[in-house]
Enzyme design. Sequence first.
Site, mmCIF file in Angstrom:
data_model
loop_
_atom_site.group_PDB
_atom_site.id
_atom_site.type_symbol
_atom_site.label_atom_id
_atom_site.label_comp_id
_atom_site.label_asym_id
_atom_site.label_seq_id
_atom_site.Cartn_x
_atom_site.Cartn_y
_atom_site.Cartn_z
ATOM 1 N N ASN A 1 3.498 15.766 7.782
ATOM 2 C CA ASN A 1 4.874 15.434 8.171
ATOM 3 C C ASN A 1 5.797 16.383 7.414
ATOM 4 O OD1 ASN A 1 7.374 14.309 8.613
ATOM 5 N ND2 ASN A 1 6.964 12.402 7.488
ATOM 6 N N LYS B 1 8.918 16.782 7.725
ATOM 7 C CA LYS B 1 10.274 16.228 7.540
ATOM 8 C C LYS B 1 11.326 17.284 7.912
ATOM 9 C CE LYS B 1 8.342 13.076 4.212
ATOM 10 N NZ LYS B 1 8.556 12.198 3.072
ATOM 11 N N HIS C 1 8.815 5.672 10.387
ATOM 12 C CA HIS C 1 8.722 6.201 9.023
ATOM 13 C C HIS C 1 9.790 5.528 8.159
ATOM 14 C CE1 HIS C 1 8.917 8.883 5.623
ATOM 15 N NE2 HIS C 1 7.713 9.298 5.959
ATOM 16 N N GLU D 1 11.751 6.586 5.991
ATOM 17 C CA GLU D 1 13.045 7.291 5.902
ATOM 18 C C GLU D 1 13.900 6.976 7.126
ATOM 19 O OE1 GLU D 1 11.385 11.154 5.104
ATOM 20 O OE2 GLU D 1 10.768 10.436 3.131
ATOM 21 N N GLU E 1 2.210 3.385 4.315
ATOM 22 C CA GLU E 1 2.946 4.204 3.363
ATOM 23 C C GLU E 1 3.860 3.319 2.522
ATOM 24 O OE1 GLU E 1 3.223 8.556 4.847
ATOM 25 O OE2 GLU E 1 4.943 7.471 5.594
ATOM 26 N N GLY F 1 7.145 10.609 -1.780
ATOM 27 C CA GLY F 1 7.930 11.654 -2.417
ATOM 28 C C GLY F 1 8.196 11.413 -3.899
ATOM 29 N N SER G 1 2.697 10.520 -1.580
ATOM 30 C CA SER G 1 2.310 11.392 -2.692
ATOM 31 C C SER G 1 0.836 11.798 -2.658
ATOM 32 C CB SER G 1 2.669 10.736 -4.030
ATOM 33 O OG SER G 1 4.073 10.573 -4.129
HETATM 34 P P1 PGA Z 1 4.914 12.495 0.591
HETATM 35 O O1 PGA Z 1 5.473 11.904 1.969
HETATM 36 O O2 PGA Z 1 3.507 12.949 0.836
HETATM 37 O O3 PGA Z 1 5.838 13.660 0.276
HETATM 38 O O4 PGA Z 1 5.001 11.418 -0.419
HETATM 39 C C1 PGA Z 1 4.644 11.172 2.821
HETATM 40 C C2 PGA Z 1 5.408 10.749 4.049
HETATM 41 O O5 PGA Z 1 6.609 10.526 3.935
HETATM 42 O O6 PGA Z 1 4.827 10.633 5.146
#
Ligand code: PGA
Length: 255
Positions: A9, A11, A94, A96, A164, A170, A210
């Site tokens: 992803n 983003k 997601h 976010e 997640e 992140g 992460s």
């Molecule tokens: P990350 O994000 O690996 O940077 O923690 C995962 C995601 O948001 O799908």
Amino acid sequence: MRIPFVAGNWKMNTTVTEAETLVYTMLDQLDNIAGIEIVLCPPFVSLLAINMMLKDFPIKLGAQNMHFELKGAHTGEISPLMLSELCEFVILGHSERRWYFGETDEIVGKKVKAAATNKLKPIFCVGERLEENETGKTKEVISRQITTALADIESVPGLVIAYEPVWAIGTGKAASSEQAADTIGFIRSIVKKIWGKDIAQNLRILYGGSVTSDNIAEFVSQQEIDGALVGGASLKAEEFLGIVKQSAVIKGKSI
Ligand code: PGA
């Protein structure tokens, strides 16, 4: 047997030129890896360019979001019809999107249904926030997210679920693999209640939050965890390749 699955992803990162360079850097090596499904999810504006680059490769493409309507007065939105010409997968729900853009369980549910009726395979994300985790509400939250999205639809072909935990995204603070496997087992039990044993057993469920090439082995060593949804580490070719290769090897595939 569930085919292992790793998705990147990206983003809101990479211009079209940068996206092309990243794919170009990874392509030769990714092409040699068999028995694992690999999906790249760049920003909307790069989908067409990457779609052309991937034409002769077994690597698949996904979008990061979509509207649930097919067309109309929704300035700035992208519809399932538009995506279905360009990609096979779409990330939905997601965290976010849920927390920065106000997507409710109901909205995410409409999107999952719209994907299913337009031949798009959702990578449907669920997960609890830190305070929910700390107050013992993880299972309650996840159960609500899944039930709202899936309960009134017969099936969603090609569905993949990504667990997640919001506090792990992140932050560099991944869940433990035991914790992730336990929650993923719970997710499978919810899907079993909704759609029955066969669908639940064949459903791919990923861990995300992460994930790096240093910790992926722990996650995919868990029988319940079928792969990963990778954010930050998917923007670095070597990191992403490391994650894909280790996932393939640990799940018994040749590279
Ligand atoms: P990350 O994000 O690996 O940077 O923690 C995962 C995601 O948001 O799908």
